[in-house]
Design an enzyme around this catalytic site. Structure first.
Site, mmCIF file in Angstrom:
data_model
loop_
_atom_site.group_PDB
_atom_site.id
_atom_site.type_symbol
_atom_site.label_atom_id
_atom_site.label_comp_id
_atom_site.label_asym_id
_atom_site.label_seq_id
_atom_site.Cartn_x
_atom_site.Cartn_y
_atom_site.Cartn_z
ATOM 1 C CE LYS A 1 -3.712 -2.318 0.021
ATOM 2 N NZ LYS A 1 -4.587 -3.073 0.847
HETATM 3 C C1 PLP Z 1 -5.682 -4.161 1.121
HETATM 4 C C2 PLP Z 1 -7.453 -3.769 0.605
HETATM 5 C C3 PLP Z 1 -7.748 -4.087 2.042
HETATM 6 C C4 PLP Z 1 -7.735 -4.649 3.002
HETATM 7 O O1 PLP Z 1 -6.119 -4.559 3.918
HETATM 8 P P1 PLP Z 1 -5.327 -5.480 4.754
HETATM 9 O O2 PLP Z 1 -4.669 -4.005 5.512
HETATM 10 O O3 PLP Z 1 -4.850 -5.959 4.179
HETATM 11 O O4 PLP Z 1 -6.288 -5.936 5.587
HETATM 12 C C5 PLP Z 1 -9.290 -3.296 1.784
HETATM 13 N N1 PLP Z 1 -9.829 -3.333 0.712
HETATM 14 C C6 PLP Z 1 -8.834 -2.553 -0.426
HETATM 15 C C7 PLP Z 1 -9.807 -2.437 -1.291
HETATM 16 C C8 PLP Z 1 -7.708 -3.426 0.046
HETATM 17 O O5 PLP Z 1 -7.006 -3.153 -1.322
#
Ligand code: PLP
Length: 404
Positions: free
Chosen positions: A191
């Site tokens: 991210k």
């Molecule tokens: C990555 C992601 C999540 C989950 O994030 P985590 O921190 O891995 O739980 C939720 N929604 C979207 C759209 C994502 O891309």
């Protein structure tokens, strides 16, 4: 020739600051949630402009806590998008509520008109996702929520750093006093900022924030702690079956420095996205990603859309051919209805999403991250352009040996 240049889909940007802070935390004797998480939460509140922010061990956990704290359970319908990661829908099921899928608009985000068509007397909440870091149409979503007395929880997993009408995404609009009930962010390894695994859940509502805090740590009450503190530091009371979703100080040590670097990460992401846009602008086999003038895109993803009618290969073949050229890619996302687990939901008429299903076979996310060099971005873009031309569909009259 730099044809041998191999570019992975993602590489995190971890600097000496993160390393030093993690080492200092390891040496401090305090590893779990403590002063560094408090510091990270404080800086995050200031960045997003919200009164309450709580570190959690994932965005999924943050979304789950928000839905649970809003008492969304059995019988409640929660409307979300089909073009998202499975976590967005799983958390709705985890609280016992029913996910309802609204279709997407041209920007790839949930379409407010489709949301409106899905609202029933059982609808309790809307869960929009800011896909790729491009904000959803929050003004329309908030208007629907107000009219039908619905909660709004934002999945900001892609969107840290994005702004909507001038304000950080997830923090609402202080000018109009409009905001969602809660917003959840992800610090997963790929991210915009990362703690390896981690997340943040924010809110404007003190009671909701307090409820999420209790649920985050086993359902243990802080008030009981204060009431009985005279009894000694060992005393606590469990008020409900909570979860174990807290963010550790080891993770927050990374988060503090990642957040401070976010403005420079965003500047690089935007600059790279513009390089892709420029090189792909005249490639008619490929559409560049949607953007909107009332938003600052966080450019978490750079997702192209193939014009399949102009190509002799499909998306999967295009991905394989890019891989052979050393360019790593991904797909965001396999629509929810296509996963075996969700097939039974997908068959219900209220979950039909023709726009999302039509877009899915066309999308490819290209490498975009600050650890790339500008040369790598140019190279990746040129490889896409080159490949698109190499697999261009030959027009019928030319194939038949037409005289023009
Ligand atoms: C990555 C992601 C999540 C989950 O994030 P985590 O921190 O891995 O739980 C939720 N929604 C979207 C759209 C994502 O891309």
């Amino acid at each position: 020739m730099s044809n041998s240049l191999s570019i992975p889909y993602h590489k995190p940007s971890i600097g000496q600051e993160e390393i030093d802070e993690v080492v200092a935390t390891l040496q401090s004797g305090w590893l779990t949630t403590g002063a560094r998480t408090a510091q990270f939460e404080k800086e995050f509140r200031e960045y997003v402009n919200v009164p309450h922010a709580m570190g959690v061990n994932s965005c999924t956990a943050g979304l789950h806590l928000a839905l649970a704290a809003l008492n969304l359970g059995k019988g409640a319908e929660v409307i979300t998008t089909p073009l998202t990661f499975c976590a967005t829908v799983n958390v709705i099921l985890h609280v016992g509520a029913t996910p309802v899928l609204a279709d997407i608009g041209p920007d790839g985000n949930i379409d407010p008109a489709s949301i409106a068509s899905r609202i029933t007397e059982k609808t309790r909440a809307i869960l929009p996702v800011h896909l790729a870091g491009l904000p959803a149409d929050m003004d329309s979503i908030w208007a629907l929520a107000r009219r039908h007395r619905l909660h709004v929880v934002e999945d900001c997993a892609h969107a840290i750093g994005a702004t909507y009408r001038g304000w950080p995404v997830g923090g609402g609009n202080p000018e109009t006093g409009t905001h969602s009930d809660a917003s959840a962010y992800s610090f997963y390894a790929t991210k915009n900022i990362t703690t390896g695994e981690g997340g943040m859940v924010t809110s404007h509502d003190e009671a909701l924030a307090e409820k999420m805090k209790v649920l985050c740590l086993h359902g243990i009450s802080k008030d009981a702690w204060q009431r009985y503190s005279a009894a000694g530091k060992w005393y606590y009371e469990v008020l409900e079956a909570g979860f174990k979703y807290n963010l550790s100080d080891v993770q927050s040590s990374m988060g503090i420095h990642q957040l401070r670097k976010l403005p420079s990460f965003l500047e690089t992401r935007k600059r790279y996205a513009m390089i892709y846009n420029e090189i792909l602008a005249d490639v008619e086999e490929v559409e560049t990603p949607p953007d909107k003038s009332d938003c600052e895109h966080a450019w978490h993803l750079y997702t192209i859309r193939l014009n399949l009618d102009k190509l002799s290969v499909n998306r999967d073949e295009f991905i394989t051919l890019l891989q052979e050229r050393g360019i790593g890619t991904s797909v965001h996302f396999i629509p929810i209805p296509l996963h075996p687990f969700f097939v039974s939901y997908a068959n219900l008429p209220q979950n039909h999403c023709p726009e999302a299903m039509a877009l899915y076979p066309r999308i490819i996310s290209l490498p975009l991250y600050p650890a790339m060099s500008e040369e790598q971005v140019v190279h990746a873009a040129n490889q896409v352009k080159d490949l698109a031309h190499a697999v261009r569909k030959v027009r019928a009259f030319a194939a038949a040996g037409g005289s023009r």
